[in-house]
Scaffold this motif. Structure first.
Motif: not given
Length: 193
Positions: A67-81, A181-184, A189-190
């Motif tokens: 679950e932690l790996k999946v969460r980290n992968q999701k966060l990485t993917a979100k960060h990339e997006v 930082e203000d828009l992230i 959310k969007i």
């Protein structure tokens, strides 16, 4: 009583005692065996229970790790997006046509309240846009006496205003970074809700 009777009696008593001792020994052996069997069964149950608990703990750790790996992968993917979104915005700013860029320049200079003697720096590709007419319009909009300075490096776009030894950075990279930082939160959310 004769010796034979006494001897027979002793032998008979000894045989009875022997039978009694053997019966008691058999009972003790059975008790000991039953006790050891119960002890072994109890140990077996304890070992099985402990193995089941360890297996459950290990299973939970594996699940949590996954679950932690999946969460980290999701966060990485979100960060990339998100990074791609900011890169897209930066590319869109860098691709402003001449009119859009001049409108951006005029609005920014006017809204920021640049006054006094200042040097305006743009990159080489935009340098030709800054004509004496444009500088005159900027002066009337903001009250700043702007002169065109040395060109920015080509990989920089937007502009910089130098005033009294201070650089006011309106390059697109600097603007995107300052708004990041203000828009992230809003972008997250969007994009992800």
């Amino acid at each position: 009583m004769s010796i034979k009777n006494i001897t027979d009696k002793i032998v008979s008593d000894a045989k009875e005692k022997q039978a009694d001792i053997l019966a008691k020994a058999k009972q003790e052996a059975e008790k000991l065996i039953n006790s050891k069997v119960e002890e072994a069964l109890s140990s077996k149950e304890h070992i099985i229970r402990k193995a089941e608990e360890e297996a459950e703990t290990k299973k939970n750790r594996i699940i949590q790790s996954a679950e932690l790996k999946v969460r980290n992968q999701k966060l990485t993917a979100k960060h990339e997006v998100i990074e791609k979104t900011f890169k897209y915005a930066l590319d869109a700013l860098k691709n402003l046509n001449e009119t859009e860029f001049l409108n951006f320049l005029k609005n920014t200079v006017k809204n920021y309240g640049i006054t006094g003697n200042s040097v305006l720096r743009v990159n080489t590709a935009r340098h030709a846009l800054i004509t004496p007419v444009t500088l005159s319009e900027l002066k009337s909009l903001a009250g700043a006496d702007l002169t065109l300075g040395e060109a920015l490096e080509n990989n920089q776009d937007g502009f910089i205003v130098e005033q009294k030894g201070i650089q006011i950075n309106f390059t697109f990279e600097a603007l995107i970074n300052s708004l990041k930082e203000d828009l992230i939160f809003d972008i997250t959310k969007i994009l992800f809700e």
